[in-house]
Design an enzyme around this catalytic site. Sequence first.
Site, PDB file in Angstrom:
ATOM      1  N   ARG A  16      32.868  30.456  34.835  1.00  0.00           N
ATOM      2  CA  ARG A  16      33.683  31.079  33.790  1.00  0.00           C
ATOM      3  C   ARG A  16      34.784  31.948  34.381  1.00  0.00           C
ATOM      4  NH1 ARG A  16      35.197  36.260  32.247  1.00  0.00           N
ATOM      5  NH2 ARG A  16      33.131  36.965  32.915  1.00  0.00           N
ATOM      6  N   HIS A 217      29.004  44.989  37.886  1.00  0.00           N
ATOM      7  CA  HIS A 217      29.928  43.852  37.911  1.00  0.00           C
ATOM      8  C   HIS A 217      31.050  44.259  38.851  1.00  0.00           C
ATOM      9  CE1 HIS A 217      32.220  40.451  35.989  1.00  0.00           C
ATOM     10  NE2 HIS A 217      33.213  41.152  36.510  1.00  0.00           N
ATOM     11  N   HIS A 219      34.118  43.495  41.881  1.00  0.00           N
ATOM     12  CA  HIS A 219      35.139  42.598  42.408  1.00  0.00           C
ATOM     13  C   HIS A 219      35.433  42.971  43.863  1.00  0.00           C
ATOM     14  CE1 HIS A 219      36.770  40.576  38.632  1.00  0.00           C
ATOM     15  NE2 HIS A 219      35.743  41.301  38.232  1.00  0.00           N
ATOM     16  N   CYS A 250      40.257  38.713  36.518  1.00  0.00           N
ATOM     17  CA  CYS A 250      40.683  38.751  35.122  1.00  0.00           C
ATOM     18  C   CYS A 250      42.164  38.425  35.033  1.00  0.00           C
ATOM     19  CB  CYS A 250      40.406  40.132  34.521  1.00  0.00           C
ATOM     20  SG  CYS A 250      41.024  40.309  32.831  1.00  0.00           S
ATOM     21  N   ASN A 263      35.568  37.989  42.305  1.00  0.00           N
ATOM     22  CA  ASN A 263      34.296  38.695  42.183  1.00  0.00           C
ATOM     23  C   ASN A 263      33.588  38.740  43.540  1.00  0.00           C
ATOM     24  OD1 ASN A 263      35.084  37.958  39.498  1.00  0.00           O
ATOM     25  ND2 ASN A 263      33.007  38.339  38.838  1.00  0.00           N
TER      26      ASN A 263
END
Length: 322
Positions: A16, A217, A219, A250, A263
């Site tokens: 995704r 989360h 990066h 993003c 990520n």
Amino acid sequence: MSDLPKHVHFHEEGPREGFQIERGGFSLADRAALVDALSETGLEEIQVTSFVSPKAVPQMADAEALFAAIRRKPGVRYDAVWLNERGYDRARACPGVDIGGRIALYASDAFALRNNNCTAAVMRERVNAWLDRYEADGVPIERALVMAAFGCNFEGEIPPERAVGELVWAYRVCRDRGLALPRLYLADTMGWANPQAIRRAVGLLRDALPEAEIGLHLHDTRGLGAANVLAALEMGISHFDSAVAGLGGCPFAGHGDSRGAGNICTEDMVFLCHEMGIGTGIDLEALVEAARLAERIIGRPLAGRLMHAGTLAAYRGRRAAA
């Protein structure tokens, strides 16, 4: 080092978050093949796609078709992202999507406006409506996540108290409604975190909600991903979002034309855990092969290190044979 977890869980987001930032289209068959390869590695959760506007994110326009194309493996959870009710309705109507309720919050107004077309305060106002909907649909809450928790390319430094405050507020809203909120995630959406910032934010959240489970989360935008994971591991954090081959990023984060590291890289971080004696339940060699498949699909060198250098298994095998 006594706080190291015994087992770490990786939520794979490469299919995704990885493909949403890449220019151009990639075949449905290739993307389904990557999901299928990841399903064979021991990963327990794979984020397949987003149910979002095809005008805003054309790479995700065929979300339903992608779910129809993958081969579901028993024991693997296949989830997706949505940003509004229309996307949520699409996800619920799509066969094969494992639906879990999420609360999305922002520590940055500027990023909230770019990513969700509303302010951080408006996102807060929408939480109760989302909770009503999840309850009505019998959907359990999975997580609350605050984006731009460590800094914002549009707004600058973000005080950790602001990001932590958003999660504390969400936790208490759920608690007051008698709802469980299993996990609270701090998201370094634009790669501003450093190990000291990780320790400070996690410490603040633990002080406020010692009973809550915390996830990250992260990066690797500016090369501190592994250092940040190590700092988190040393604080006992055991839940991470990650992306195979270091895919991700993003499209609304303001990185310009950069297509560098996204990520934190799943296989590199699994290697880190295994080298430190931390279990993951993941077949590292199979995961490295999935990363190499991702690189072939994308068609350029990706940021993951292990898929280029190889694991240490072969070298250790030679030494043992000698």
